[in-house]
Enzyme design. Structure first.
Site, short mmCIF file in Angstrom:
data_model
loop_
_atom_site.label_atom_id
_atom_site.label_comp_id
_atom_site.label_asym_id
_atom_site.label_seq_id
_atom_site.Cartn_x
_atom_site.Cartn_y
_atom_site.Cartn_z
N ASP A 91 58.98 58.26 -6.88
CA ASP A 91 57.91 57.70 -6.01
C ASP A 91 56.91 56.86 -6.79
O ASP A 91 55.74 56.76 -6.41
CB ASP A 91 57.13 58.80 -5.27
CG ASP A 91 58.04 59.76 -4.53
OD1 ASP A 91 59.06 59.30 -4.02
OD2 ASP A 91 57.71 60.96 -4.48
N HIS A 95 62.59 54.51 -0.86
CA HIS A 95 61.85 53.43 -1.49
C HIS A 95 61.10 52.68 -0.40
O HIS A 95 61.70 52.18 0.53
CB HIS A 95 62.80 52.47 -2.20
CG HIS A 95 63.45 53.07 -3.40
ND1 HIS A 95 64.42 52.45 -4.11
CD2 HIS A 95 63.24 54.25 -4.01
CE1 HIS A 95 64.79 53.21 -5.12
NE2 HIS A 95 64.10 54.31 -5.08
P1 GDP Z 1 59.80 54.58 -5.07
O1 GDP Z 1 60.69 55.65 -4.57
O2 GDP Z 1 59.61 54.62 -6.55
O3 GDP Z 1 60.19 53.24 -4.59
O4 GDP Z 1 58.35 54.87 -4.50
P2 GDP Z 1 57.90 55.17 -2.99
O5 GDP Z 1 58.15 54.00 -2.18
O6 GDP Z 1 58.47 56.48 -2.56
O7 GDP Z 1 56.35 55.43 -3.19
C1 GDP Z 1 55.48 54.48 -3.67
C2 GDP Z 1 54.34 54.34 -2.70
O8 GDP Z 1 53.35 53.51 -3.27
C3 GDP Z 1 54.73 53.67 -1.40
O9 GDP Z 1 53.89 54.18 -0.39
C4 GDP Z 1 54.44 52.21 -1.68
O10 GDP Z 1 54.20 51.43 -0.51
C5 GDP Z 1 53.18 52.35 -2.47
N1 GDP Z 1 52.86 51.32 -3.43
C6 GDP Z 1 53.66 50.69 -4.34
N2 GDP Z 1 52.92 49.92 -5.15
C7 GDP Z 1 51.62 50.07 -4.75
C8 GDP Z 1 50.37 49.58 -5.22
O11 GDP Z 1 50.28 48.86 -6.20
N3 GDP Z 1 49.25 49.97 -4.54
C9 GDP Z 1 49.29 50.80 -3.47
N4 GDP Z 1 48.14 51.13 -2.88
N5 GDP Z 1 50.46 51.31 -3.01
C10 GDP Z 1 51.59 50.95 -3.65
#
Ligand code: GDP
Length: 425
Positions: free
Chosen positions: A12, A40
């Site tokens: 995440d 993701h």
């Molecule tokens: P992944 O599994 O690594 O792709 O991560 P997830 O999607 O499960 O979780 C990452 C969370 O952080 C999601 O809610 C994204 O929309 C959010 N996100 C990613 N980059 C940023 C950022 O720079 N700022 C904010 N506020 N949210 C972000």
């Protein structure tokens, strides 16, 4: 050129967003391990999506997306996701599925669910997507490859063999209905036929593409601390989310992976069971959880509230090390703008000793955090597009962490949207 985007922590970290952004500079995006057990989150001009199995390159019409042999392929889930994006007017992506990928079947999900029920308070925090039983079958050589779906007699034979032991468990351990060989054979043969147009020898395809100089992106799922060998065992996943495994799970020579971008958040978050040394509790945790990510820190797959805490430099340095990170991308820096002071966990105390190397699980369970406190920048940094324009205290925070994790932070993400990204230098 092959670049891997992988998690430095518990998962995440924002890999999906990074992959969506960097897919623009790629010809091929490849999933190499795991299944539909994580999510993701991607926010772009088509809207907000939680992808579980589809590679995050699907929103770029020029990109070929590959599901490699290392993936746990839940075919129904794959079609549900494809139908879901089609319903929202995303053009049908170019997608190839390895004929050597193995199929995650209904009974893997059942076995996963029944086992978590049986374990009750000793459970591992599985997402109940069937991942552990799937990889167990693969290692026990009773799994079913995509290519084996195409021959109904072969499929029935393989299933028959596999169901013998499973039905003993169903009857005597879990006290559940028996698995039906005919129904399963018919169902998976039909799914195989539906999948057929997407299936090919992706290893051959990727080697050809390498020769043609195509740019590739390996998309990791979860993070280093969930790795079966190097993670917080047994609170790990059942595959390897490491860039090193990317070569195996995709079918590429290891030497071609020249760039490994480990993704980390500007704070820590983890969902599921395990140990998390810099975890916050109470009001402080509630506030960070509410402000984190794009809509609070809740699991993209399960909706479970994620544990949140201060940045753990001990865990992340280790994560970057086992990933072999050549660079780090730090996401969610915008989330910390409300704090007047920010702590960073720089060491652990275990049995009265200060340690800076991430320990194996029994020691980790006894570790308490040692923090350094840095000043917050108390400013909204969304909308900033140049690194130099970030507040000095924010840059100091990034520089401090960069030194602690011994990896250059070359990308900073300051919001969930595709365009909210700062490339340094
Ligand atoms: P992944 O599994 O690594 O792709 O991560 P997830 O999607 O499960 O979780 C990452 C969370 O952080 C999601 O809610 C994204 O929309 C959010 N996100 C990613 N980059 C940023 C950022 O720079 N700022 C904010 N506020 N949210 C972000």
């Amino acid at each position: 050129m092959v670049r891997a985007i992988v998690g430095a922590n518990w998962g995440d970290e924002g890999k999906g967003k990074l992959t969506d952004v960097l897919a623009e500079q790629s010809d091929i995006v490849i999933r190499f391990q795991g299944g539909a057990n994580a999510g993701h989150t991607i926010i772009n001009e088509h809207g907000k999506f939680a992808l579980h199995l589809l590679p995050s390159g699907i929103f770029h019409p020029g990109v070929v997306n590959v599901i490699g042999p290392g993936v746990a392929l839940d075919i129904e889930e794959l079609f549900t996701e494809l139908d879901g994006i089609a319903a929202r007017n995303v053009p049908m992506p170019k997608l190839l599925v390895s004929d050597r990928a193995q199929v995650l079947m209904d009974f893997h999900v059942l076995l996963d669910t029944y086992e978590e029920e049986r374990l009750a308070d000793r459970k591992f925090g599985s997402t109940k997507s069937g991942i552990a039983p799937f990889y167990s079958d693969k290692a026990a050589k009773v799994g079913i490859q995509v290519c084996q779906l195409m021959d109904i007699d072969l499929l029935r034979d393989r299933l028959k063999n596999s169901l013998v032991k499973k039905n003993v468990l169903m009857e005597h351990l879990y006290h559940k209905p028996l698995l039906d060989l005919d129904a399963l054979t018919d169902k998976y043969y039909a799914l195989g036929q539906r999948l057929k147009p997407l299936v090919c020898d992706t290893t051959q395809y990727l080697h050809q593409a390498l020769q043609e100089g195509k740019r590739m992106l390996l998309e990791g799922q979860l993070g280093a601390l969930r790795d079966l060998e190097h993670g917080i065992y047994p609170y790990t996943t059942s595959s390897s989310p490491l860039a090193g495994y990317g070569a195996v799970g995709a079918g590429l020579p290891p030497r071609v992976i020249t760039e490994v971008i480990a993704v980390t958040k500007a704070y820590s978050s983890s969902v599921g069971t395990g140990f998390f040394v810099s975890k916050l509790e109470g009001q402080e945790a509630e506030e960070l959880r509410r402000r984190g990510g794009d809509a609070g820190e809740y699991g993209a797959k399960t909706g479970r509230p994620r544990d949140v805490g201060w940045f753990d430099a001990v865990a992340t340095r280790y994560g970057c090390r086992v990933q072999g990170a050549t660079a780090c991308a730090m996401t969610n820096i915008d989330v910390l703008g409300y704090l007047d002071e920010i702590k960073v966990c720089v060491a652990y105390e275990v049995d009265g000793q200060r340690i800076t190397d991430f320990p194996a699980t029994p020691q980790l369970a006894r570790a308490t955090p040692i923090y350094v406190t840095l000043p917050g920048w108390q400013q909204d940094v969304r909308g900033i597009t140049r690194y130099e324009d970030l507040p000095q205290k924010c840059r100091d925070y990034i520089a401090f962490i960069e030194k602690e994790i011994e990896t250059p932070i070359t990308i900073v993400s300051n919001g969930p949207r595709r365009e909210e990204i700062i490339f340094r230098g």
